[in-house]
Design an enzyme around this catalytic site. Structure first.
Site, PDB file in Angstrom:
ATOM      1  N   GLY A 195      -4.502  17.236  -6.300  1.00  0.00           N
ATOM      2  CA  GLY A 195      -4.512  18.395  -6.126  1.00  0.00           C
ATOM      3  C   GLY A 195      -5.824  18.752  -5.302  1.00  0.00           C
ATOM      4  O   GLY A 195      -5.824  19.866  -4.537  1.00  0.00           O
ATOM      5  N   GLU A 235     -12.467  20.003  -8.321  1.00  0.00           N
ATOM      6  CA  GLU A 235     -11.070  20.268  -8.861  1.00  0.00           C
ATOM      7  C   GLU A 235     -10.542  21.364  -7.947  1.00  0.00           C
ATOM      8  O   GLU A 235     -10.979  22.003  -7.346  1.00  0.00           O
ATOM      9  CB  GLU A 235     -11.329  21.070 -10.375  1.00  0.00           C
ATOM     10  CG  GLU A 235     -10.661  20.002 -11.285  1.00  0.00           C
ATOM     11  CD  GLU A 235      -9.370  19.698 -11.432  1.00  0.00           C
ATOM     12  OE1 GLU A 235      -8.593  19.564 -10.430  1.00  0.00           O
ATOM     13  OE2 GLU A 235      -8.803  19.497 -12.359  1.00  0.00           O
ATOM     14  N   ASP A 287      -7.392  26.235 -14.936  1.00  0.00           N
ATOM     15  CA  ASP A 287      -6.696  27.237 -15.504  1.00  0.00           C
ATOM     16  C   ASP A 287      -7.070  27.303 -17.299  1.00  0.00           C
ATOM     17  O   ASP A 287      -7.655  28.304 -17.487  1.00  0.00           O
ATOM     18  CB  ASP A 287      -5.236  26.639 -15.376  1.00  0.00           C
ATOM     19  CG  ASP A 287      -3.999  27.498 -15.964  1.00  0.00           C
ATOM     20  OD1 ASP A 287      -4.261  28.622 -15.958  1.00  0.00           O
ATOM     21  OD2 ASP A 287      -3.116  26.996 -15.947  1.00  0.00           O
ATOM     22  N   THR A 288      -6.568  26.444 -17.726  1.00  0.00           N
ATOM     23  CA  THR A 288      -6.776  26.478 -19.254  1.00  0.00           C
ATOM     24  C   THR A 288      -8.288  26.127 -19.725  1.00  0.00           C
ATOM     25  O   THR A 288      -9.037  26.445 -20.544  1.00  0.00           O
ATOM     26  CB  THR A 288      -5.949  25.777 -20.299  1.00  0.00           C
ATOM     27  OG1 THR A 288      -6.185  24.177 -19.784  1.00  0.00           O
ATOM     28  CG2 THR A 288      -4.645  26.038 -20.191  1.00  0.00           C
ATOM     29  N   GLY A 289      -8.557  25.031 -18.654  1.00  0.00           N
ATOM     30  CA  GLY A 289     -10.162  24.578 -18.765  1.00  0.00           C
ATOM     31  C   GLY A 289      -9.897  23.162 -19.339  1.00  0.00           C
ATOM     32  O   GLY A 289     -10.984  22.593 -19.438  1.00  0.00           O
ATOM     33  N   ASN A 290      -8.731  22.933 -20.131  1.00  0.00           N
ATOM     34  CA  ASN A 290      -8.718  21.550 -20.832  1.00  0.00           C
ATOM     35  C   ASN A 290      -9.024  20.482 -19.903  1.00  0.00           C
ATOM     36  O   ASN A 290      -9.879  19.353 -20.260  1.00  0.00           O
ATOM     37  CB  ASN A 290      -7.457  21.538 -21.209  1.00  0.00           C
ATOM     38  CG  ASN A 290      -7.064  22.450 -22.636  1.00  0.00           C
ATOM     39  OD1 ASN A 290      -8.089  22.865 -23.224  1.00  0.00           O
ATOM     40  ND2 ASN A 290      -6.074  22.860 -22.520  1.00  0.00           N
ATOM     41  N   THR A 291      -8.534  20.396 -18.695  1.00  0.00           N
ATOM     42  CA  THR A 291      -8.798  18.951 -17.855  1.00  0.00           C
ATOM     43  C   THR A 291     -10.376  19.063 -17.528  1.00  0.00           C
ATOM     44  O   THR A 291     -10.767  18.006 -17.718  1.00  0.00           O
ATOM     45  CB  THR A 291      -8.031  19.429 -16.532  1.00  0.00           C
ATOM     46  OG1 THR A 291      -6.800  19.652 -16.701  1.00  0.00           O
ATOM     47  CG2 THR A 291      -8.046  18.207 -15.658  1.00  0.00           C
ATOM     48  N   ASP A 298       0.404  21.646  -6.170  1.00  0.00           N
ATOM     49  CA  ASP A 298       1.860  21.389  -6.187  1.00  0.00           C
ATOM     50  C   ASP A 298       2.715  22.140  -7.246  1.00  0.00           C
ATOM     51  O   ASP A 298       2.076  22.569  -8.239  1.00  0.00           O
ATOM     52  CB  ASP A 298       2.228  20.103  -6.501  1.00  0.00           C
ATOM     53  CG  ASP A 298       2.024  19.287  -7.777  1.00  0.00           C
ATOM     54  OD1 ASP A 298       0.786  19.735  -8.300  1.00  0.00           O
ATOM     55  OD2 ASP A 298       2.874  18.914  -8.412  1.00  0.00           O
ATOM     56  N   ARG A 302       2.350  20.701  -1.809  1.00  0.00           N
ATOM     57  CA  ARG A 302       0.983  20.303  -1.593  1.00  0.00           C
ATOM     58  C   ARG A 302       0.442  20.381   0.063  1.00  0.00           C
ATOM     59  O   ARG A 302      -0.526  20.774   0.194  1.00  0.00           O
ATOM     60  CB  ARG A 302       0.799  18.941  -1.761  1.00  0.00           C
ATOM     61  CG  ARG A 302       0.807  18.515  -3.254  1.00  0.00           C
ATOM     62  CD  ARG A 302       0.297  17.269  -3.686  1.00  0.00           C
ATOM     63  NE  ARG A 302       0.528  16.705  -4.883  1.00  0.00           N
ATOM     64  CZ  ARG A 302       0.380  16.902  -6.158  1.00  0.00           C
ATOM     65  NH1 ARG A 302      -0.903  17.843  -5.858  1.00  0.00           N
ATOM     66  NH2 ARG A 302       0.681  16.610  -7.193  1.00  0.00           N
TER      67      ARG A 302
HETATM   68  P1  IMP Z   1      -6.190  23.272 -16.834  1.00  0.00           P
HETATM   69  O1  IMP Z   1      -6.442  21.895 -17.672  1.00  0.00           O
HETATM   70  O2  IMP Z   1      -5.199  24.085 -17.478  1.00  0.00           O
HETATM   71  O3  IMP Z   1      -7.420  23.823 -16.418  1.00  0.00           O
HETATM   72  O4  IMP Z   1      -5.361  22.816 -15.634  1.00  0.00           O
HETATM   73  C1  IMP Z   1      -5.808  22.307 -14.560  1.00  0.00           C
HETATM   74  C2  IMP Z   1      -4.879  21.506 -13.746  1.00  0.00           C
HETATM   75  O5  IMP Z   1      -3.648  21.952 -13.973  1.00  0.00           O
HETATM   76  C3  IMP Z   1      -5.030  21.467 -12.167  1.00  0.00           C
HETATM   77  O6  IMP Z   1      -6.057  20.501 -11.784  1.00  0.00           O
HETATM   78  C4  IMP Z   1      -3.823  21.838 -11.628  1.00  0.00           C
HETATM   79  O7  IMP Z   1      -3.337  20.468 -11.485  1.00  0.00           O
HETATM   80  C5  IMP Z   1      -2.882  22.298 -12.594  1.00  0.00           C
HETATM   81  N1  IMP Z   1      -2.677  23.681 -12.436  1.00  0.00           N
HETATM   82  C6  IMP Z   1      -2.939  24.764 -13.160  1.00  0.00           C
HETATM   83  N2  IMP Z   1      -2.713  25.947 -12.537  1.00  0.00           N
HETATM   84  C7  IMP Z   1      -1.969  25.500 -11.546  1.00  0.00           C
HETATM   85  C8  IMP Z   1      -1.078  26.225 -10.670  1.00  0.00           C
HETATM   86  O8  IMP Z   1      -1.187  27.528 -10.484  1.00  0.00           O
HETATM   87  N3  IMP Z   1      -0.629  25.595  -9.523  1.00  0.00           N
HETATM   88  C9  IMP Z   1      -0.509  24.251  -9.515  1.00  0.00           C
HETATM   89  N4  IMP Z   1      -1.305  23.456 -10.434  1.00  0.00           N
HETATM   90  C10 IMP Z   1      -1.915  24.177 -11.356  1.00  0.00           C
HETATM   91 MG    MG Z   2      -5.264  18.997 -10.769  1.00  0.00          MG
END
Ligand code: IMP
Ligand code: MG
Length: 177
Positions: free
Chosen positions: A45, A100, A104-108, A160, A166
């Site tokens: 991404g 990055e 979103d959730t911040g977990n990654t 994506d 993408r």
């Molecule tokens: P998190 O762990 O929820 O913060 O998500 C992070 C990862 O989720 C990002 O690196 C994206 O790959 C994917 N992601 C979160 N939200 C979106 C979105 O709206 N569109 C596409 N990918 C997303």
């Molecule tokens: Mg990602």
């Protein structure tokens, strides 16, 4: 705009995305002036964001790539971060910028930050092109944010939906069918 897709509503135009990335490159270039910045792109991404950012940096930079999985082909975070492809170079003693596409959730980012901190970089900063603060579960500080966006599933500029879209040169929202 050369690539318009019927199902996608433009949220942030290519012009606006790239203007904001140039601003961030200027800011980062002055923050890290006199230093070398090691830019870590989280595949896939962040590829577009990383390239655009790197192109406008006026200080020496190096690049490395890492691939992690947090989502399957769906739209919900699993909360599990698995390293699919690790970095090729050591980050010990280096000034590292973790790049990055979106938080979103911040977990990654929370998990990635923990993994990289153990490898003893001289410093570790985080940038995310997009921030969706509404769904945050893990508290993680993003040092450089491109845009704060509402809780909508976005695609384009590297992001994506089941590996599609993408390549769109702008950030768009998938229209509900
Ligand atoms: P998190 O762990 O929820 O913060 O998500 C992070 C990862 O989720 C990002 O690196 C994206 O790959 C994917 N992601 C979160 N939200 C979106 C979105 O709206 N569109 C596409 N990918 C997303
Ligand atoms: Mg990602």
């Amino acid at each position: 705009m050369k690539q318009r897709n019927e199902e996608i509503q433009v949220l942030i135009s290519q012009e606006d995305v790239e203007k904001r990335i140039r601003e961030l490159a200027d800011e980062l270039s002055s923050v890290y002036a006199g230093k070398e910045l090691h830019m870590i792109c989280i595949l896939k991404g962040s590829v577009f964001y990383t390239c655009e950012l790197a192109k406008h940096m006026s200080i020496p930079v190096t690049l490395d790539f890492m691939s992690v999985s947090s989502y399957g082909d769906g739209q919900e975070s699993s909360g599990i971060v698995k390293i699919i492809k690790d970095l090729e170079q050591s980050i010990e003693g280096r000034h590292v910028l973790l790049i990055e596409d979106i938080i979103d959730t911040g977990n990654t980012l929370f998990h990635l930050k923990g993994i990289l901190e153990k490898r003893k970089p001289a410093s570790l900063a985080i940038t995310a092109l997009l921030d969706k603060p509404d769904r945050r579960e893990a508290e993680v500080a993003v040092d450089y944010t491109g845009f704060r966006i509402p809780d909508k599933f976005v695609v384009g500029y590297g992001l994506d939906c089941a590996q599609k879209y993408r390549n769109l040169p702008y950030i768009g929202v998938l229209e509900e069918a």
